[in-house]
Write a protein that holds these residues in place. Structure first.
Motif, PDB file in Angstrom:
ATOM      1  N   ALA A   1       0.825  -1.207   0.000  1.00 26.20           N
ATOM      2  CA  ALA A   1       0.000   0.000   0.000  1.00 26.20           C
ATOM      3  C   ALA A   1       0.859   1.257   0.000  1.00 26.20           C
ATOM      4  O   ALA A   1       0.474   2.283  -0.573  1.00 26.20           O
ATOM      5  CB  ALA A   1      -0.930   0.001   1.221  1.00 26.20           C
ATOM      6  N   SER A   2       2.021   1.204   0.637  1.00 26.22           N
ATOM      7  CA  SER A   2       2.932   2.348   0.595  1.00 26.22           C
ATOM      8  C   SER A   2       3.455   2.558  -0.816  1.00 26.22           C
ATOM      9  O   SER A   2       3.476   3.682  -1.339  1.00 26.22           O
ATOM     10  CB  SER A   2       4.108   2.136   1.554  1.00 26.22           C
ATOM     11  N   LEU A   3       3.884   1.491  -1.444  1.00 27.91           N
ATOM     12  CA  LEU A   3       4.490   1.582  -2.768  1.00 27.91           C
ATOM     13  C   LEU A   3       3.485   1.967  -3.839  1.00 27.91           C
ATOM     14  O   LEU A   3       3.775   2.784  -4.718  1.00 27.91           O
ATOM     15  CB  LEU A   3       5.151   0.250  -3.122  1.00 27.91           C
ATOM     16  N   TRP A   4       2.287   1.375  -3.778  1.00 30.63           N
ATOM     17  CA  TRP A   4       1.314   1.609  -4.827  1.00 30.63           C
ATOM     18  C   TRP A   4       0.473   2.860  -4.608  1.00 30.63           C
ATOM     19  O   TRP A   4      -0.254   3.282  -5.503  1.00 30.63           O
ATOM     20  CB  TRP A   4       0.419   0.386  -4.998  1.00 30.63           C
ATOM     21  N   TRP A   5       0.557   3.445  -3.415  1.00 34.55           N
ATOM     22  CA  TRP A   5      -0.143   4.704  -3.167  1.00 34.55           C
ATOM     23  C   TRP A   5       0.846   5.864  -3.061  1.00 34.55           C
ATOM     24  O   TRP A   5       0.607   6.832  -2.328  1.00 34.55           O
ATOM     25  CB  TRP A   5      -0.999   4.612  -1.907  1.00 34.55           C
ATOM     26  N   SER A   6       1.947   5.772  -3.775  1.00 38.75           N
ATOM     27  CA  SER A   6       2.926   6.868  -3.862  1.00 38.75           C
ATOM     28  C   SER A   6       3.367   7.352  -2.493  1.00 38.75           C
ATOM     29  O   SER A   6       3.572   8.539  -2.274  1.00 38.75           O
ATOM     30  CB  SER A   6       2.335   8.043  -4.670  1.00 38.75           C
ATOM     31  N   PHE A   7       3.490   6.406  -1.551  1.00 42.56           N
ATOM     32  CA  PHE A   7       3.994   6.657  -0.194  1.00 42.56           C
ATOM     33  C   PHE A   7       3.093   7.592   0.625  1.00 42.56           C
ATOM     34  O   PHE A   7       3.558   8.189   1.591  1.00 42.56           O
ATOM     35  CB  PHE A   7       5.428   7.190  -0.238  1.00 42.56           C
ATOM     36  N   MET A   8       1.827   7.675   0.281  1.00 47.65           N
ATOM     37  CA  MET A   8       0.882   8.436   1.111  1.00 47.65           C
ATOM     38  C   MET A   8       0.829   7.896   2.541  1.00 47.65           C
ATOM     39  O   MET A   8       0.851   8.670   3.511  1.00 47.65           O
ATOM     40  CB  MET A   8      -0.508   8.417   0.485  1.00 47.65           C
ATOM     41  N   PRO A   9       0.730   6.563   2.744  1.00 44.46           N
ATOM     42  CA  PRO A   9       0.715   6.052   4.125  1.00 44.46           C
ATOM     43  C   PRO A   9       1.990   6.388   4.889  1.00 44.46           C
ATOM     44  O   PRO A   9       1.947   6.617   6.103  1.00 44.46           O
ATOM     45  CB  PRO A   9       0.557   4.540   3.932  1.00 44.46           C
ATOM     46  N   VAL A  10       3.127   6.412   4.187  1.00 43.51           N
ATOM     47  CA  VAL A  10       4.389   6.751   4.846  1.00 43.51           C
ATOM     48  C   VAL A  10       4.342   8.184   5.359  1.00 43.51           C
ATOM     49  O   VAL A  10       4.817   8.483   6.473  1.00 43.51           O
ATOM     50  CB  VAL A  10       5.568   6.559   3.872  1.00 43.51           C
ATOM     51  N   ARG A  11       3.767   9.075   4.588  1.00 40.03           N
ATOM     52  CA  ARG A  11       3.671  10.478   5.006  1.00 40.03           C
ATOM     53  C   ARG A  11       2.868  10.592   6.299  1.00 40.03           C
ATOM     54  O   ARG A  11       3.251  11.315   7.228  1.00 40.03           O
ATOM     55  CB  ARG A  11       3.021  11.311   3.896  1.00 40.03           C
ATOM     56  N   ILE A  12       1.756   9.886   6.367  1.00 40.16           N
ATOM     57  CA  ILE A  12       0.917   9.949   7.569  1.00 40.16           C
ATOM     58  C   ILE A  12       1.637   9.334   8.757  1.00 40.16           C
ATOM     59  O   ILE A  12       1.682   9.910   9.852  1.00 40.16           O
ATOM     60  CB  ILE A  12      -0.424   9.242   7.300  1.00 40.16           C
ATOM     61  N   MET A  13       2.204   8.139   8.562  1.00 44.42           N
ATOM     62  CA  MET A  13       2.886   7.449   9.653  1.00 44.42           C
ATOM     63  C   MET A  13       4.106   8.245  10.126  1.00 44.42           C
ATOM     64  O   MET A  13       4.444   8.218  11.320  1.00 44.42           O
ATOM     65  CB  MET A  13       3.308   6.058   9.204  1.00 44.42           C
ATOM     66  N   ALA A  14       4.750   8.953   9.226  1.00 43.09           N
ATOM     67  CA  ALA A  14       5.954   9.702   9.589  1.00 43.09           C
ATOM     68  C   ALA A  14       5.652  10.769  10.628  1.00 43.09           C
ATOM     69  O   ALA A  14       6.361  10.906  11.628  1.00 43.09           O
ATOM     70  CB  ALA A  14       6.572  10.340   8.346  1.00 43.09           C
ATOM     71  N   PHE A  15       4.606  11.542  10.422  1.00 39.55           N
ATOM     72  CA  PHE A  15       4.290  12.601  11.369  1.00 39.55           C
ATOM     73  C   PHE A  15       3.721  12.034  12.665  1.00 39.55           C
ATOM     74  O   PHE A  15       3.949  12.597  13.750  1.00 39.55           O
ATOM     75  CB  PHE A  15       3.335  13.613  10.735  1.00 39.55           C
ATOM     76  N   ALA A  16       3.005  10.924  12.574  1.00 37.11           N
ATOM     77  CA  ALA A  16       2.525  10.270  13.793  1.00 37.11           C
ATOM     78  C   ALA A  16       3.698   9.774  14.622  1.00 37.11           C
ATOM     79  O   ALA A  16       3.740   9.959  15.849  1.00 37.11           O
ATOM     80  CB  ALA A  16       1.591   9.117  13.436  1.00 37.11           C
ATOM     81  N   ALA A  17       4.673   9.130  13.977  1.00 38.64           N
ATOM     82  CA  ALA A  17       5.835   8.596  14.692  1.00 38.64           C
ATOM     83  C   ALA A  17       6.715   9.718  15.223  1.00 38.64           C
ATOM     84  O   ALA A  17       7.175   9.668  16.376  1.00 38.64           O
ATOM     85  CB  ALA A  17       6.645   7.691  13.757  1.00 38.64           C
ATOM     86  N   ALA A  18       6.960  10.747  14.407  1.00 35.34           N
ATOM     87  CA  ALA A  18       7.822  11.847  14.836  1.00 35.34           C
ATOM     88  C   ALA A  18       7.207  12.592  16.016  1.00 35.34           C
ATOM     89  O   ALA A  18       7.889  12.911  16.997  1.00 35.34           O
ATOM     90  CB  ALA A  18       8.076  12.803  13.677  1.00 35.34           C
ATOM     91  N   GLY A  19       5.909  12.889  15.932  1.00 32.22           N
ATOM     92  CA  GLY A  19       5.255  13.574  17.029  1.00 32.22           C
ATOM     93  C   GLY A  19       5.265  12.757  18.309  1.00 32.22           C
ATOM     94  O   GLY A  19       5.509  13.289  19.404  1.00 32.22           O
ATOM     95  N   SER A  20       5.020  11.458  18.182  1.00 31.27           N
ATOM     96  CA  SER A  20       5.016  10.582  19.356  1.00 31.27           C
ATOM     97  C   SER A  20       6.401  10.485  19.976  1.00 31.27           C
ATOM     98  O   SER A  20       6.550  10.507  21.207  1.00 31.27           O
ATOM     99  CB  SER A  20       4.511   9.190  18.954  1.00 31.27           C
ATOM    100  N   TYR A  21       7.424  10.381  19.144  1.00 28.07           N
ATOM    101  CA  TYR A  21       8.788  10.249  19.666  1.00 28.07           C
ATOM    102  C   TYR A  21       9.248  11.534  20.352  1.00 28.07           C
ATOM    103  O   TYR A  21       9.842  11.497  21.442  1.00 28.07           O
ATOM    104  CB  TYR A  21       9.738   9.880  18.531  1.00 28.07           C
TER     105      TYR A  21
END
Length: 624
Positions: free
Chosen positions: A148-168
């Motif tokens: 889903a990351s690869l075929w959706w042009s990394f849209m899920p990665v963008r969302i997960m990135a800010f969730a992970a960065a904010g949490s950390y």
């Protein structure tokens, strides 16, 4: 930390992205960029929408929108220069530096920023939640390289990135608060709040399915630790206050866009309920390789049938009992949170919820297919936390886990043949064997690094060629067509008029070069007052009152008043006569058409080749 930063510098200086913008070219044959690998045509909302909008910020120094549409800032997290949103969408400000720095570098830096955040934040965050070092990196692999990351042009990665960065960062703030460094703790909590506020914009349904579970798991862990609970509550409270303040300020600055989006037929007013999805959509992820050259699915497309690794959820069930007994109270809190999220979104995509589902806040905004595509992300994070707790003899547990995941994969990937008939039987068995081998190795040796490396190799072999690696921004900005577009932009700006185009490709090159537009992209919602000029009686409101749409203007309408057509669910076409356009209050001065026009209200200015054919540029004249 040094290696990710170095990679980000190399990507930025090299002007490297995974955009499929090479599909936009003079010849129309996908040759529009210097790239390695093939472009991904089906992700048109990336290369045909987002890329031109990003480039328009580079051209204008701020975001812009067609006269018929609201600003795109909330959806694409870019900036028009307003104060608060410039803080919230911080990396969007990179695109505003186009007047001083190379476009290629800024475009690459903007696109790669979420990648950097994910690599820097997710592994250490998972370790704080209880994951071992090898398992924390396994979590990154399963998130970043999920189909889903690869075929959706990394849209899920963008969302997960800010969730992970904010949490950390929130976790780091808690640590500073415990150490008595209150000022820096509050500042870090504020940064965390800004990062986490991002989850309320962009694509909210996926924020709910893959971003929110990680954030809530972090919060539960922090509060569950009795020794530092007070400091955690203070830190979380400070972060929440800043988050709400920045979010409220951004929404206030974009109030018109927000109001329009919430009141659109789609997506604002749409409500759905849970429904049964196919085994392929739920468990077919491990078999979604070699789709680049395969034929189109019988339903939907390659992106729509892609998913993350929900099979990790079944794997987690097998190892649960052994891992649970070795987890602390705080770790159990995070584990239960991720398990609950996985169970909730799995049920939303597995069972009919009936009329009840349409009345459930938040859930009713998530299509069941979108839940099926992304529920594998919290499942993968759950798995790495549990696998990290495995100790002692694990041979029998590894064999049992491999058997369960192999059977589930056979079920899901086997069903994939129904929707993608070109999938050969050998691909099903390769998927089954690969999943079984990875499952066995990780469960058998969870403290070793080589099973993680093996998983990385398997995922790279399966999906590394899904997206191209592109150098630069292609012919959208460096071609005779781009030169012609910029010349038209200069004329339109000098005369204070708008430009309209009749084709998506025409819109793309005009928007990418900063043209003041009537047509283009209606990504948040409509400017109702402008649409009333086109449709005074509102007879076409069901067509134009929507977001996430392409907006085209064709010069083939009746003389009296335009007609509006939805040629596809996300394509709005205004059929307007040139004389009507010229006489209207919409201030349209130029029409770029793929077909030749004649009549007293049009004068051909020039033509240029683009997207495999001519684009005719007409100046409009009011002849009553």
């Amino acid at each position: 930390m040094l290696l990710p930063l170095l990679a980000y510098v190399v990507i930025t200086l090299g002007g490297l992205t995974t955009s499929s913008l090479g599909l936009l070219s003079v010849a129309g044959d996908g040759s529009g960029a210097d790239q390695w690998g093939d472009s991904l045509p089906i992700r048109s909302d990336e290369w045909l929408t987002q890329a031109p909008i990003d480039l328009s910020v580079l051209a204008n120094g701020s975001s812009s929108a067609p006269a018929l549409s609201q600003d795109p800032d909330l959806i694409y997290q870019i900036s028009s220069g307003q104060v608060v949103e410039s803080v919230l969408f911080h990396e969007g400000n990179l695109l505003r530096l186009g007047e001083w720095l190379p476009d290629t570098m800024l475009f690459a830096a903007f696109r790669a920023w979420p990648w950097l955040l994910l690599v820097l934040a997710l592994p250490p965050l998972l370790r704080r939640l209880g994951a071992s070092r090898p398992m924390s990196w396994l979590g990154l692999v399963l998130v970043f390289l999920a189909p889903a990351s690869l075929w959706w042009s990394f849209m899920p990665v963008r969302i997960m990135a800010f969730a992970a960065a904010g949490s950390y960062v929130l976790w780091l703030a808690r640590d500073r608060m415990v150490a008595g460094r209150r000022v820096t703790a509050v500042l870090q909590a504020a940064v965390a709040g800004i990062l986490l506020a991002r989850l309320v914009t962009y694509y909210v349904p996926w924020s709910l399915t893959l971003g929110v579970p990680l954030v809530v798991a972090t919060g539960v862990y922090l509060v569950a630790d009795r020794l530092t609970r007070r400091q955690a509550l203070v830190t979380v409270g400070a972060g929440a206050l800043v988050s709400l303040a920045v979010l409220a300020g951004t929404l206030l600055e974009n109030a018109a866009s927000l109001s329009a989006e919430l009141n659109t037929v789609y997506p604002g007013l749409r409500r759905v309920t849970g429904a049964t999805q196919t085994p392929a959509q739920l468990l077919g992820g491990p078999g979604l390789f070699e789709m680049e050259t395969a034929g189109s699915p019988t339903i939907l497309n390659q992106s729509e049938i892609s998913s993350a690794f929900l099979v990790c959820g079944l794997w987690a069930v097998v190892v649960w009992r052994r891992a649970w007994s070795r987890a602390t109270t705080a770790q159990r809190g995070a584990i239960v949170t991720l398990a609950a999220a996985t169970g909730l979104w799995s049920s939303w995509a597995m069972f009919p919820w009936g009329a009840l589902g349409e009345h459930l806040p938040l859930l009713s905004s998530v299509l069941p297919v979108r839940a099926a595509q992304t529920v594998g992300y919290p499942a993968a994070l759950l798995l790495v936390l549990l696998a990290s707790r495995l100790e002692g003899p694990t041979a029998r547990l590894a064999a049992g886990s491999a058997a369960v995941t192999a059977a589930a994969t056979a079920f899901g990937v086997g069903d994939l043949q129904r929707v993608l008939p070109t999938v050969p039987t050998w691909q099903v068995w390769v998927s089954v064997l690969a999943v079984a081998a990875v499952t066995y190795a990780v469960t058998r040796w969870p403290a070793r690094a080589w099973p993680v490396v093996g998983t990385l190799v398997v995922c790279l072999l399966a999906g590394a060629d899904t997206n191209p690696v592109v150098h630069g921004v292609g012919q959208l900005r460096t071609s005779p067509a781009a030169d012609a577009a910029r010349a038209l932009v200069a004329r339109a700006e000098d005369e204070g008029v708008l430009v309209a185009a009749s084709s998506p490709a025409g819109n793309a090159i005009l928007v990418a070069n900063g043209a003041p537009m009537l047509s283009g992209y209606q990504v948040t919602g409509p400017v109702e007052s402008a649409w009333r000029e086109v449709d005074p009686d509102g007879q076409y409101e069901e067509i134009w009152n929507r977001g996430a749409s392409y907006l085209l203007v064709a010069g083939d309408g009746p003389r009296e008043e335009p007609t509006i057509e939805a040629t596809a669910p996300d394509v709005i076409v205004v059929h307007a006569h040139p004389c009507w356009l010229a006489a209207s209050d919409l201030d349209v001065g130029y029409l770029v058409s793929t077909t030749e026009l004649t009549g007293p209200c049009v004068r051909e200015v020039r033509s240029f080749a683009w997207s495999g054919g001519p684009q005719y540029v007409y100046a409009l004249r009011d002849r009553g």
